[in-house]
Design an enzyme around this catalytic site. Structure first.
Site, mmCIF file in Angstrom:
data_model
loop_
_atom_site.group_PDB
_atom_site.id
_atom_site.type_symbol
_atom_site.label_atom_id
_atom_site.label_comp_id
_atom_site.label_asym_id
_atom_site.label_seq_id
_atom_site.Cartn_x
_atom_site.Cartn_y
_atom_site.Cartn_z
ATOM 1 N N CYS A 56 0.821 -1.207 0.000
ATOM 2 C CA CYS A 56 0.000 0.000 0.000
ATOM 3 C C CYS A 56 0.861 1.266 0.000
ATOM 4 C CB CYS A 56 -0.918 0.015 1.224
ATOM 5 S SG CYS A 56 -2.379 -1.028 1.046
ATOM 6 N N ALA A 62 9.177 -4.952 4.461
ATOM 7 C CA ALA A 62 9.960 -5.791 5.363
ATOM 8 C C ALA A 62 11.390 -5.292 5.540
ATOM 9 C CB ALA A 62 9.962 -7.229 4.852
ATOM 10 N N ASN A 78 12.070 -6.342 -5.546
ATOM 11 C CA ASN A 78 11.492 -7.336 -4.648
ATOM 12 C C ASN A 78 12.360 -7.467 -3.399
ATOM 13 O OD1 ASN A 78 10.522 -9.795 -3.444
ATOM 14 N ND2 ASN A 78 9.677 -10.374 -5.425
ATOM 15 N N ASN A 154 0.213 -13.843 -10.460
ATOM 16 C CA ASN A 154 -0.576 -14.893 -9.844
ATOM 17 C C ASN A 154 -1.656 -14.215 -9.017
ATOM 18 O OD1 ASN A 154 1.058 -16.999 -10.868
ATOM 19 N ND2 ASN A 154 2.510 -16.718 -9.209
ATOM 20 N N HIS A 167 -1.097 -6.472 -8.187
ATOM 21 C CA HIS A 167 0.319 -6.344 -8.514
ATOM 22 C C HIS A 167 0.774 -7.537 -9.344
ATOM 23 C CE1 HIS A 167 0.521 -9.122 -5.098
ATOM 24 N NE2 HIS A 167 1.745 -9.448 -5.480
ATOM 25 N N GLU A 183 10.406 -22.409 -27.055
ATOM 26 C CA GLU A 183 9.631 -21.521 -27.919
ATOM 27 C C GLU A 183 10.518 -20.855 -28.958
ATOM 28 O OE1 GLU A 183 7.620 -18.843 -25.315
ATOM 29 O OE2 GLU A 183 5.984 -20.250 -24.893
ATOM 30 N N HIS A 282 5.010 -13.482 -22.881
ATOM 31 C CA HIS A 282 6.179 -14.050 -23.541
ATOM 32 C C HIS A 282 6.457 -13.222 -24.790
ATOM 33 C CE1 HIS A 282 6.315 -18.390 -21.774
ATOM 34 N NE2 HIS A 282 6.143 -17.465 -20.862
#
EC number: 2.7.7.12
Length: 302
Positions: A56, A62, A78, A154, A167, A183, A282
């Site tokens: 937020c 953290a 991250n 996800n 996100h 691919e 991709h």
């Protein structure tokens, strides 16, 4: 007397030209009485802003960093990255069955919106367009340093998302994942043999056949791929040959935002819930010129 094959009745295998593999299709199993679990309505609502939610605006993460009071998208490193840029090399292996190679990269998190109680289908088309622009920008930035940039989301606890805030993640790596390598090989081989990009011809064929189309627009197609293995899997393809998200024109980005909102709203309406999914973009890998940017959505369950 020989039985006439019907794809909707008889099991068969289908070829996935992107992955150079065959997948089993058992369409007759759709006659089972189970028709899909309907999730009950959530008893608790997600607060629009939670000072203890590390995604937020204004919240402390953290690592002790405080998020800015962002009003649009917000991109940051991250705090628990799977890849780091300065990881040491494992060194030579002492046996061919125990091989390891260096893996370096960068992992970022991108918040789509400052409110925790929205998702992509609940955002406005201009807000989704801003997300697309941010995707294109980070792809260009990290793609200048790393051969592979993966944008993925996800959504929902069922898919492993533990944080109720809109996100996605962006991983840039010094190596090509196995899927991307297959691919790239498949698309290079197809273009060498047929003289045109594999996914451009595939999209053209699906437009002609009209069997698996979900949505169409001026610049984009949404379809269920012939080789689908996930329930409710869809493939989002551009109508022209572009290699990477940064190459999309303003009109293509506007149209992409619109068709994304329509598709994801359909997902939400399917089971009358905020639909859980895994999705990923991709694009071209390294210097490969034959890739077409494609997004795959699906509910990854058996």
């Amino acid at each position: 007397m020989a039985t006439t094959f019907r794809a909707s009745e008889h099991q068969h295998i289908r070829y996935n030209p992107l992955q150079d593999e065959w997948v089993l299709v058992s369409a007759h199993r759709m006659k089972r009485p189970w028709q899909g679990q309907v999730e009950p309505p959530l008893l608790t609502t997600v607060p629009r802003h939670d000072p203890h939610n590390p995604l937020c605006p204004g919240a402390t993460r953290a690592n002790g960093e405080v998020n800015p009071h962002y009003e649009g998208t917000f991109l940051f490193d991250n705090d628990f990255p799977a890849l780091q840029p300065d990881a040491p090399s494992p060194g030579p292996s002492d046996h061919p069955l125990f091989q390891a190679e260096a893996a370096r990269g960068v992992c970022k998190v991108m918040c789509f919106h400052p409110w925790s109680d929205v998702t992509l289908p609940l955002m406005s088309v201009p807000e989704i367009r801003a997300v697309i622009d941010a995707w294109a920008s980070v792809t260009e930035e990290l793609g200048a340093q790393y051969p592979w940039v993966q944008i993925f989301e996800n959504k929902g606890a069922m898919m492993g998302c533990s944080n109720p805030h809109p996100h996605c993640q962006v991983w840039a790596s010094s190596f090509l994942p196995d899927v991307a390598q297959r691919e790239e090989r498949s698309q290079r081989a197809y273009q060498s043999q047929h003289g045109e990009p594999l996914l451009m011809e595939y999209g053209h064929q699906e437009l002609l056949r009209k069997d698996r189309l979900v949505l169409t627009s001026e610049h984009w197609l949404v379809l269920v791929p012939f080789w689908a293995v996930w329930p409710f899997q869809t493939l989002l393809l551009p109508r022209r040959h572009v290699r990477r998200l940064p190459e999309l024109t303003p009109a293509e980005r506007d149209d992409l935002a619109s068709i994304m909102k329509k598709l994801l709203t359909k997902y939400d309406n399917l089971f009358e819930t905020s639909f859980p999914y895994s999705m990923g973009w991709h694009g071209n890998a390294g210097r490969c010129s034959c890739h077409v940017p494609a997004m795959v959505w699906g509910l990854q369950r058996d």
